[in-house]
Design a protein around this motif. Structure first.
Motif, PDB file in Angstrom:
ATOM      1  N   GLY A  63      -8.200  41.932  32.579  1.00 53.57           N
ATOM      2  CA  GLY A  63      -7.525  43.291  33.054  1.00 53.57           C
ATOM      3  C   GLY A  63      -8.035  44.341  32.250  1.00 53.57           C
ATOM      4  O   GLY A  63      -9.164  44.494  31.895  1.00 53.57           O
ATOM      5  N   ILE A  64      -6.952  44.965  31.489  1.00 53.94           N
ATOM      6  CA  ILE A  64      -7.563  46.493  30.833  1.00 53.94           C
ATOM      7  C   ILE A  64      -7.459  45.889  29.204  1.00 53.94           C
ATOM      8  O   ILE A  64      -7.915  46.556  28.274  1.00 53.94           O
ATOM      9  CB  ILE A  64      -6.447  47.386  30.914  1.00 53.94           C
ATOM     10  N   CYS A  65      -7.194  44.312  29.104  1.00 51.48           N
ATOM     11  CA  CYS A  65      -7.130  43.889  27.729  1.00 51.48           C
ATOM     12  C   CYS A  65      -8.697  42.919  27.477  1.00 51.48           C
ATOM     13  O   CYS A  65      -9.455  43.034  28.309  1.00 51.48           O
ATOM     14  CB  CYS A  65      -6.084  43.205  27.251  1.00 51.48           C
ATOM     15  N   GLN A  66      -8.549  42.291  26.220  1.00 48.09           N
ATOM     16  CA  GLN A  66      -9.598  41.465  26.234  1.00 48.09           C
ATOM     17  C   GLN A  66      -8.899  40.118  25.544  1.00 48.09           C
ATOM     18  O   GLN A  66      -8.059  40.255  24.819  1.00 48.09           O
ATOM     19  CB  GLN A  66     -10.713  41.751  25.303  1.00 48.09           C
ATOM     20  N   LYS A  67      -9.378  38.988  25.851  1.00 41.78           N
ATOM     21  CA  LYS A  67      -8.813  37.786  25.426  1.00 41.78           C
ATOM     22  C   LYS A  67      -9.784  37.065  24.353  1.00 41.78           C
ATOM     23  O   LYS A  67     -11.069  37.147  24.636  1.00 41.78           O
ATOM     24  CB  LYS A  67      -8.683  36.770  26.608  1.00 41.78           C
TER      25      LYS A  67
END
Length: 108
Positions: free
Chosen positions: A93-97
């Protein structure tokens, strides 16, 4: 989805990277809000070697990624080079894992 006034999610912990760089975060918030999260020092300092009382993103991930999935919803600070060759941020999404370089990300 939770609406205002409903219960809060106990399965999600949100930490502010800017706050993690202050001494009061560890002293005031950690014992009450994040008792099970391992902090390898007192201050997150991107780009520095992990020498107590400082720690970097790599040492934080080393301590916690086996216990919790870790996401970052802001850009990794430019000075933070400790994760190179060890961890990668994968779009989520708008994040990073964050995952270990040696791990494979399972497709959805």
């Amino acid at each position: 989805m939770l609406l205002p006034g409903e219960e809060y999610r106990t399965d999600v912990m949100v930490m502010d990277v800017q706050f993690m760089q202050t001494d009061w975060f560890y002293k005031m918030l950690k014992p009450v809000t994040f008792p099970d999260v391992s902090f390898p020092g007192l201050y997150l300092k991107p780009g520095l070697d992990s020498t107590y009382p400082f720690y970097n993103l790599k040492t934080f991930l080393d301590e916690n990624l086996t216990k919790y999935p870790v996401y970052m919803c802001v850009a990794v600070p430019e000075a933070e080079n400790s994760i190179a060759g060890h961890y990668e941020g994968w779009p989520f999404g708008i994040c990073q894992k964050f995952i270990r370089v040696s791990d494979k990300l399972e497709p959805l």
